[in-house]
Design an enzyme around this catalytic site. Structure first.
Site, PDB file in Angstrom:
ATOM      1  N   LYS A 282       0.533  -1.233  -0.190  1.00 12.74           N
ATOM      2  CA  LYS A 282      -0.152   0.136  -0.146  1.00 12.74           C
ATOM      3  C   LYS A 282       0.475   1.322  -0.016  1.00 12.74           C
ATOM      4  O   LYS A 282       1.587   1.216   0.487  1.00 12.74           O
ATOM      5  CB  LYS A 282      -0.804   0.105   0.948  1.00 12.74           C
ATOM      6  N   ASP A 293      -7.777  -3.222  10.148  1.00 13.77           N
ATOM      7  CA  ASP A 293      -7.839  -4.427  10.127  1.00 13.77           C
ATOM      8  C   ASP A 293      -8.826  -5.132  10.071  1.00 13.77           C
ATOM      9  O   ASP A 293      -9.207  -6.465   9.658  1.00 13.77           O
ATOM     10  CB  ASP A 293      -7.035  -3.968   8.415  1.00 13.77           C
ATOM     11  N   GLU A 354      -6.168  -9.228  -0.014  1.00 15.62           N
ATOM     12  CA  GLU A 354      -5.911 -10.741   1.319  1.00 15.62           C
ATOM     13  C   GLU A 354      -7.332 -11.056   2.489  1.00 15.62           C
ATOM     14  O   GLU A 354      -7.485 -11.983   2.627  1.00 15.62           O
ATOM     15  CB  GLU A 354      -5.037 -10.259   2.432  1.00 15.62           C
ATOM     16  N   ARG A 356     -10.196 -11.307   1.716  1.00 17.72           N
ATOM     17  CA  ARG A 356     -11.261 -12.510   0.892  1.00 17.72           C
ATOM     18  C   ARG A 356     -10.786 -13.531   1.005  1.00 17.72           C
ATOM     19  O   ARG A 356     -11.762 -15.384   1.177  1.00 17.72           O
ATOM     20  CB  ARG A 356     -11.313 -12.263  -0.593  1.00 17.72           C
TER      21      ARG A 356
END
Ligand code: BES
Ligand code: MN
Ligand code: ZN
Length: 501
Positions: A282, A293, A354, A356
């Protein structure tokens, strides 16, 4: 966190001994009896404020008056409510948080909120009490464990009363306060976990927190470590975990409040303790926020804590796949093909998609519980923020009835959801070239194609997916919600579950 003591009072407002009697008033000069009586005791002062337009009851307007002799209260605080309309749950919380902030800022150490103007025949009074109590309690939330200056220096409101109409019943109202207390504890649990920095928050830290909740509430807790995950075949989850030295785990908490034979409701929460994006790194700007997250995981832990504390008659599981997504020499790569627990092969086009991947394996794993319903909660896509901003989470799924029940719970409690379509056509975007499916579907409809990916692994049961990417984190403080983790989703899932009972 220090907790404001919320107590229920009945009787005449005029006779209440309190440091501050708080009177919510709608716009325009109030016509109810308490107001007229107070005004008389204050020699017409209140009427004068209105006549001279120093106060008119506009939203968020506040007026503090010292009471003097002849009144039992020491002060009177008028709080403007704006135009008269039925109070929503969010409106009630907001009002109470604002009152709590006002009192603490003015060094007034207690008060009594007269709720009678807020009660309407068509609204359940217990829900008004619950909303007010939540707002009072949440106003005391702080994440200050890393501030080296004494946190106790910050003003804090020790106790507040809620004056209720006797028709509601004291027992009823006290039950609503107890509900608010358990719910707020769950919300604050989620906030604390989200606010915790990445260096403190490994997958093992989440597991320890879950064990703590299990010990406190008498739940069973199981943790699968890396070796077991390997043995079982969690290929997608393990691929994501490869870049971090910290071991991944799968956390399961189980609460049995329902019938022996009753199939459980399963909540699955994304637990990426830090998402750097992996090799598909990122950008640096705002990467710090990616400590949030694991908010989905925090929400399902907070929810099961609240449900167990209140002993709701339901069988409930909270499952958290916990990993860290970092780039390193052992990290998975774009182009890698991994075999998921379900056996489907996945082509990794972007290591930053990541969530999913870990959810795919967790959703497959929970089939073993023959669930009645599975709901996953995840900060899954930036695309969801583009679609809905920060005021609603997205809901998608394979069962309209479940989606409708979630939408209703959200509307009722003010944690709003908006449904996005999950039409067949979107599946084409994630069809694989070199494997069964790929983990990104390009830019169009990114929140939907992420859900379409999850749908592949949720075929065997009734399922809904909540994308909380836009609502899990507040960039600015507001009453009852300081900057940082919001705990969004705990209240929503709690209200959904309560409605199922
Ligand atoms: N955790 C992020 C999504 C996210 C972004 C949550 C901002 C909260 C705030 C997720 O893992 C992610 O990186 N998603 C990618 C997917 C893309 C690579 C297909 C995204 O949304 O950019
Ligand atoms: Mn990511
Ligand atoms: Zn992520």
């Amino acid at each position: 966190m220090m907790k404001t003591k919320v107590s229920i009072k009945t009787g005449q407002a005029l006779n209440q001994k309190t440091a501050c009697l708080v009177l919510p008033v709608y716009a325009g000069k109030p016509r109810f009896a308490t107001f007229a009586a107070l005004d008389e005791k204050l020699s017409g002062q209140l009427g004068k404020f209105y006549r001279q337009r120093e106060f008119s009851g506009r939203r968020e307007e506040m007026l503090l008056v010292h009471a003097g002799p002849g009144l039992a209260c020491e002060r009177l605080l008028l709080v403007g409510m704006g135009a008269r309309k039925p109070l929503t749950a969010a409106g009630g919380r907001n009002l109470a948080s604002q009152v709590a902030d006002y009192l603490t800022q003015h060094h007034i150490h207690g008060g009594l909120i007269d709720s009678s103007e807020l009660m309407t025949p068509r609204r359940d009074g217990a829900l008004v009490v619950q909303a007010l109590a939540e707002g009072l309690l949440l106003a005391g939330y702080r994440f200050d464990q890393y501030l080296t200056k004494d946190a106790n220096e910050k003003p804090f409101l020790p106790a507040v009363g809620l004056l209720i109409p006797s028709t509601l019943g004291k027992k009823n109202a006290e039950k609503a306060v107890a509900t608010a207390e358990a719910l707020v504890a769950g919300i604050c649990r989620a906030r604390d976990l989200v606010n915790q920095p990445g260096n403190q928050k490994s997958p093992a830290y989440l597991a320890e927190t879950a064990q703590q909740i299990a010990a406190d509430q008498g739940l069973s807790c199981s943790i699968l470590g890396r070796d077991q995950l390997e043995k079982e075949g969690f290929g997608a989850l393990l691929a994501v975990a490869g870049g971090s030295e910290r071991q991944p785990c799968l956390i399961t908490l189980e609460y049995r409040g329902g019938g022996q034979e009753e199939a459980p409701i399963v909540l699955v929460g994304k637990g990426v303790v830090f998402d750097a994006g992996g090799i598909s790194l990122k950008p640096a700007e705002k990467m710090d926020e990616m400590k949030m997250d694991m908010a989905g995981g925090a929400v399902v832990l907070g929810t099961i804590q609240a449900v167990a504390a209140l002993k709701l008659p339901v069988n409930l599981l909270a499952v958290v796949p916990a990993v860290e997504n970092l780039p390193s020499g052992s990290a998975y790569r774009p182009g890698d093909i991994v075999t998921s627990l379900a056996g489907k092969t996945i082509e990794v086009l972007n290591t930053d998609a990541e969530g999913r991947l870990i959810l795919a394996d967790a959703l497959t794993w929970v089939q073993r519980y023959n669930p009645r319903v599975v709901i996953d909660v995840a900060t899954l896509t930036g695309a969801c923020i583009i679609a809905l901003g920060h005021h609603a989470a997205a809901v998608l799924g394979n069962h309209e009835g479940l989606i409708r029940a979630l939408l209703k719970a959200g509307e009722g409690c003010g944690e709003r959801l908006w449904q996005l379509p999950l039409w067949e056509e979107y599946r084409a975007q994630i069809k694989g070239d070199f494997a069964d499916i790929k983990n990104t579907g390009g830019r169009p409809a990114g929140a939907i194609t992420a859900a379409a990916f999850l749908q592949h692994f949720a075929e065997k049961y009734t399922w809904a997916h909540l994308d909380i990417a836009g609502t899990a984190w507040a960039e600015k403080s507001s009453p009852g919600a300081p900057k940082g983790g919001t705990g969004f989703g705990v209240r929503l899932l709690f209200e959904y579950l309560r409605a199922q009972c």
